[in-house]
Design an enzyme around this catalytic site. Structure first.
Site, PDB file in Angstrom:
ATOM      1  N   ASN A 154      47.594  32.975  40.984  1.00  0.00           N
ATOM      2  CA  ASN A 154      47.746  32.439  42.346  1.00  0.00           C
ATOM      3  C   ASN A 154      46.585  32.753  43.280  1.00  0.00           C
ATOM      4  OD1 ASN A 154      48.495  35.108  42.284  1.00  0.00           O
ATOM      5  ND2 ASN A 154      50.277  34.855  43.588  1.00  0.00           N
ATOM      6  N   PRO A 178      40.971  37.100  33.781  1.00  0.00           N
ATOM      7  CA  PRO A 178      41.776  36.229  34.651  1.00  0.00           C
ATOM      8  C   PRO A 178      42.934  35.614  33.872  1.00  0.00           C
ATOM      9  CG  PRO A 178      39.465  35.486  34.501  1.00  0.00           C
ATOM     10  CD  PRO A 178      39.677  36.495  33.425  1.00  0.00           C
ATOM     11  N   THR A 233      55.995  41.126  32.307  1.00  0.00           N
ATOM     12  CA  THR A 233      54.709  41.470  31.680  1.00  0.00           C
ATOM     13  C   THR A 233      54.321  42.895  32.056  1.00  0.00           C
ATOM     14  OG1 THR A 233      54.008  39.165  31.777  1.00  0.00           O
ATOM     15  CG2 THR A 233      52.277  40.779  31.487  1.00  0.00           C
ATOM     16  N   GLU A 251      51.013  45.525  40.102  1.00  0.00           N
ATOM     17  CA  GLU A 251      51.396  44.692  41.248  1.00  0.00           C
ATOM     18  C   GLU A 251      52.215  43.542  40.694  1.00  0.00           C
ATOM     19  OE1 GLU A 251      51.073  45.421  44.204  1.00  0.00           O
ATOM     20  OE2 GLU A 251      49.424  46.838  44.288  1.00  0.00           O
ATOM     21  N   GLY A 253      56.172  41.178  40.526  1.00  0.00           N
ATOM     22  CA  GLY A 253      56.872  40.148  41.288  1.00  0.00           C
ATOM     23  C   GLY A 253      57.823  40.689  42.347  1.00  0.00           C
ATOM     24  N   CYS A 285      53.536  36.461  45.537  1.00  0.00           N
ATOM     25  CA  CYS A 285      54.471  37.474  45.024  1.00  0.00           C
ATOM     26  C   CYS A 285      55.312  38.114  46.110  1.00  0.00           C
ATOM     27  CB  CYS A 285      53.682  38.543  44.296  1.00  0.00           C
ATOM     28  SG  CYS A 285      52.351  39.174  45.306  1.00  0.00           S
TER      29      CYS A 285
HETATM   30  P1  NDP Z   1      52.249  36.867  33.945  1.00  0.00           P
HETATM   31  O1  NDP Z   1      52.952  38.144  34.073  1.00  0.00           O
HETATM   32  O2  NDP Z   1      52.731  35.865  32.987  1.00  0.00           O
HETATM   33  O3  NDP Z   1      50.713  37.128  33.568  1.00  0.00           O
HETATM   34  C1  NDP Z   1      49.872  37.976  34.316  1.00  0.00           C
HETATM   35  C2  NDP Z   1      48.622  38.249  33.517  1.00  0.00           C
HETATM   36  O4  NDP Z   1      48.930  39.107  32.416  1.00  0.00           O
HETATM   37  C3  NDP Z   1      47.961  37.023  32.918  1.00  0.00           C
HETATM   38  O5  NDP Z   1      46.550  37.162  32.962  1.00  0.00           O
HETATM   39  C4  NDP Z   1      48.485  37.047  31.496  1.00  0.00           C
HETATM   40  O6  NDP Z   1      47.663  36.333  30.618  1.00  0.00           O
HETATM   41  C5  NDP Z   1      48.480  38.518  31.195  1.00  0.00           C
HETATM   42  N1  NDP Z   1      49.383  38.925  30.126  1.00  0.00           N
HETATM   43  C6  NDP Z   1      50.523  38.324  29.701  1.00  0.00           C
HETATM   44  N2  NDP Z   1      51.110  39.039  28.709  1.00  0.00           N
HETATM   45  C7  NDP Z   1      50.328  40.131  28.509  1.00  0.00           C
HETATM   46  C8  NDP Z   1      50.405  41.259  27.649  1.00  0.00           C
HETATM   47  N3  NDP Z   1      51.407  41.448  26.778  1.00  0.00           N
HETATM   48  N4  NDP Z   1      49.417  42.197  27.723  1.00  0.00           N
HETATM   49  C9  NDP Z   1      48.395  42.054  28.607  1.00  0.00           C
HETATM   50  N5  NDP Z   1      48.274  41.007  29.436  1.00  0.00           N
HETATM   51  C10 NDP Z   1      49.226  40.061  29.407  1.00  0.00           C
HETATM   52  O7  NDP Z   1      52.196  36.305  35.431  1.00  0.00           O
HETATM   53  P2  NDP Z   1      51.655  34.908  35.965  1.00  0.00           P
HETATM   54  O8  NDP Z   1      50.210  34.749  35.684  1.00  0.00           O
HETATM   55  O9  NDP Z   1      52.622  33.862  35.518  1.00  0.00           O
HETATM   56  O10 NDP Z   1      51.776  35.168  37.555  1.00  0.00           O
HETATM   57  C11 NDP Z   1      52.963  35.047  38.251  1.00  0.00           C
HETATM   58  C12 NDP Z   1      53.593  36.415  38.471  1.00  0.00           C
HETATM   59  O11 NDP Z   1      52.692  37.318  39.059  1.00  0.00           O
HETATM   60  C13 NDP Z   1      54.775  36.330  39.386  1.00  0.00           C
HETATM   61  O12 NDP Z   1      55.879  36.974  38.831  1.00  0.00           O
HETATM   62  C14 NDP Z   1      54.330  37.082  40.627  1.00  0.00           C
HETATM   63  O13 NDP Z   1      55.339  37.675  41.328  1.00  0.00           O
HETATM   64  C15 NDP Z   1      53.318  38.034  40.115  1.00  0.00           C
HETATM   65  N6  NDP Z   1      52.352  38.335  41.141  1.00  0.00           N
HETATM   66  C16 NDP Z   1      52.362  39.576  41.714  1.00  0.00           C
HETATM   67  C17 NDP Z   1      51.501  39.897  42.731  1.00  0.00           C
HETATM   68  C18 NDP Z   1      51.483  41.245  43.344  1.00  0.00           C
HETATM   69  O14 NDP Z   1      50.483  41.620  43.934  1.00  0.00           O
HETATM   70  N7  NDP Z   1      52.512  42.037  43.231  1.00  0.00           N
HETATM   71  C19 NDP Z   1      50.535  38.917  43.220  1.00  0.00           C
HETATM   72  C20 NDP Z   1      50.587  37.659  42.542  1.00  0.00           C
HETATM   73  C21 NDP Z   1      51.470  37.396  41.530  1.00  0.00           C
HETATM   74  P3  NDP Z   1      48.072  34.829  30.269  1.00  0.00           P
HETATM   75  O15 NDP Z   1      48.244  34.140  31.574  1.00  0.00           O
HETATM   76  O16 NDP Z   1      46.927  34.349  29.513  1.00  0.00           O
HETATM   77  O17 NDP Z   1      49.342  34.918  29.495  1.00  0.00           O
END
Ligand code: NDP
Length: 485
Positions: A154, A178, A233, A251, A253, A285
């Site tokens: 995002n 990323p 995750t 950080e 959800g 988030c």
């Molecule tokens: P994900 O949790 O699906 O993915 C986050 C990142 O982790 C991606 O780069 C992903 O790669 C990677 N990833 C996934 N599985 C693994 C693993 N097993 N080991 C290491 N890395 C992994 O989140 P989204 O990208 O879908 O983002 C949305 C979520 O992020 C929402 O739930 C939101 O609340 C949260 N969020 C939190 C924020 C905060 O500051 N607290 C800010 C913004 C968002 P890939 O995409 O390639 O799978």
């Protein structure tokens, strides 16, 4: 399609762009049209190895510079980002679909804020002197080593900088991965850091799906992991990092409450609720997606919200008049539509929106449900889209209990003109970040992060320094050793 400042390869390692076409294809899609704007490749084991060995080597000499010298590089990078804000904002809009009206003000600029702020702090990262009679001890605040940043889709520029700036200020190196949905912006951050004088290897960017992140998390050369992503995750990454006792910042959800009392200024409360649910098409988030409205103001609140929501300008994100863009991907759009269907099926009242906007791209309407009850699916699960749920409440104690009835605890807000009540309520909210008569402000000077399943550690502010450094204690004896042996 070739964008004006498009990165020239998939990865940026040791000061230069690197490609390995053996890696799995990553198609970067402009969410407003569905057009493929770039093709990249996931990191192969060879690329991962290059990134790790370069970051490991570079960190040693970077840590030997004075904090002021490191800070100078970060502040120069901040200046370059500000100079190029327009083109970087266009790139961010292509990467995410967020309208230029947002990206011009909150993406590259907030990344620049972080580089400037931590660049300024870098020379002041010190330990302390501890007098112990004639002996004394001192502490040094030392780097953790190689830090791994893993980003959500995002805020790709902001996340790359919010993690990179404090990591580098403290003398660490960073490998940033990323989200594969928004791979472009972090590459520009890496490129600009080199241009600003950063030694090669201290900020490497490699692309990949979750498996690339996972293999980096389990590598012993990585000393800290900072993830922005979902709570699900986060739990996996935290567990994997624990195997080699890595430091973590999570950080994650939220399902945050926004509480509006009868005495609130209604225009401000409606404006706050709109910011808390519609900004970045709801893909934030910390959004206040559970809006608790006191019974006396509920009707007026919903009426004004619907009037103002009807005027939201939806459309081409590149038009600076546009206020509301598409969802980041078809998949995310479909997830949100499923939640909207569940809201309807479980008996919530649809006040506005609720539909896909036909045509190119992944657009959906700003959506508001009223008469939502605490046990409905849309009340409990993070939707991550422009879907606001309105709940009715009668009194303060009741609303606090309901607001806290969740495993998540990222943020929370209260609108009231009663100053004592405002502070009383935020004191009771189980949330890492709270807002009084406002919502979703995230200045770099203030800590940001969650409690409960929303994460550990804090980003931004002086607090982030503690999460990107560690203490070394040195005891100094001035007299003779008093040994019984
Ligand atoms: P994900 O949790 O699906 O993915 C986050 C990142 O982790 C991606 O780069 C992903 O790669 C990677 N990833 C996934 N599985 C693994 C693993 N097993 N080991 C290491 N890395 C992994 O989140 P989204 O990208 O879908 O983002 C949305 C979520 O992020 C929402 O739930 C939101 O609340 C949260 N969020 C939190 C924020 C905060 O500051 N607290 C800010 C913004 C968002 P890939 O995409 O390639 O799978």
């Amino acid at each position: 399609m070739m964008l004006k400042c498009q990165p020239t390869a998939s990865h940026f390692i040791d000061g230069q762009y690197v490609e390995d076409t053996d890696g799995k294809l990553i198609e970067c899609i402009y969410p407003a049209t569905g057009e493929i704007i770039a093709k990249l490749h996931s990191a192969t084991p060879k690329i991962i190895e290059m990134a790790l060995s370069s970051a490991k080597l570079a960190q040693k000499s970077w840590a030997k510079l004075s904090g002021t010298e490191r800070g100078r590089v970060l502040r120069k990078a901040s200046d370059l980002i500000r100079e190029r804000n327009h083109e970087l904002s266009i790139l961010e809009t292509y990467d995410t679909g967020k309208p230029l009206q947002e990206t011009l003000y909150v993406d590259a600029t907030s990344g620049a804020d972080a580089l400037e702020y931590f660049g300024g702090l870098s020379g002041s990262i010190t330990g302390e002197h501890i007098p112990l009679g004639e002996d004394w001890a001192y502490t040094k605040r030392i780097p953790i080593g190689v830090c791994l940043g893993i980003g959500a889709w995002n805020y790709p520029t902001q996340i790359a900088c919010w993690k990179g700036a404090p990591a580098l200020a403290c003398g660490n190196s960073m490998i940033f991965k990323p989200s594969e949905m928004t791979p472009l912006c972090a590459l520009k951050v890496a490129e600009i850091l080199i241009e600003a004088g950063a030694p090669k290897g201290i900020y490497n960017v490699i692309q990949g799906y979750g498996d690339v992140g996972a293999s980096l998390v389990s590598d012993r050369r990585v000393n800290k992991v900072s993830l922005t992503g979902s709570a699900e995750t986060g739990k996996k990454v935290y567990a994997s990092a624990a195997a080699s006792m890595k430091h973590v910042t999570m950080e994650l959800g939220g399902k945050s409450p926004l509480i509006i009392f009868d005495d609130a200024d209604i225009e401000n409360a409606v404006g706050g609720a709109m910011l808390a649910n519609m900004y970045s098409t709801g893909q934030v988030c910390s959004n206040g997606t559970r809006v608790f409205v006191q019974s006396g103001i509920k009707k007026a609140f919903l009426k004004r919200f619907a009037e103002r929501a009807a005027k939201i300008k939806i459309g081409d994100p590149m038009n600076e008049e546009t206020q509301f863009g598409p969802m980041v991907s078809e998949k995310q759009r479909d997830i949100v539509m499923k939640y909207i269907a569940k809201g309807k099926a479980e008996g919530a009242t649809l006040i506005c929106g609720g539909n896909i906007i036909e045509g190119d791209g992944w657009f959906i309407e700003p959506t508001v449900f009223s008469d939502v009850t605490d046990n409905m699916t849309i009340a409990k699960e993070e939707i991550f889209g422009p879907v606001m749920s309105v709940f009715e409440f009668d009194n303060e104690n009741e609303v606090i209990a309901r607001a806290n009835n969740t495993n998540l605890g990222l943020a929370g807000g209260v609108f009231t003109n009663d100053i004592k009540r405002a502070h009383r309520v935020v004191d009771e909210l189980e949330a890492g970040t709270c807002f009084i008569n406002s919502y979703n402000d995230a200045p770099v000077e203030a800590p940001f992060g969650g409690v409960k399943d929303s994460g550990v550690g804090r980003e931004n502010s002086k607090a982030a320094i503690e999460h990107y450094s560690q203490l070394k204690t040195v005891y100094v004896r001035m007299g003779n050793v008093d040994s019984p042996y």
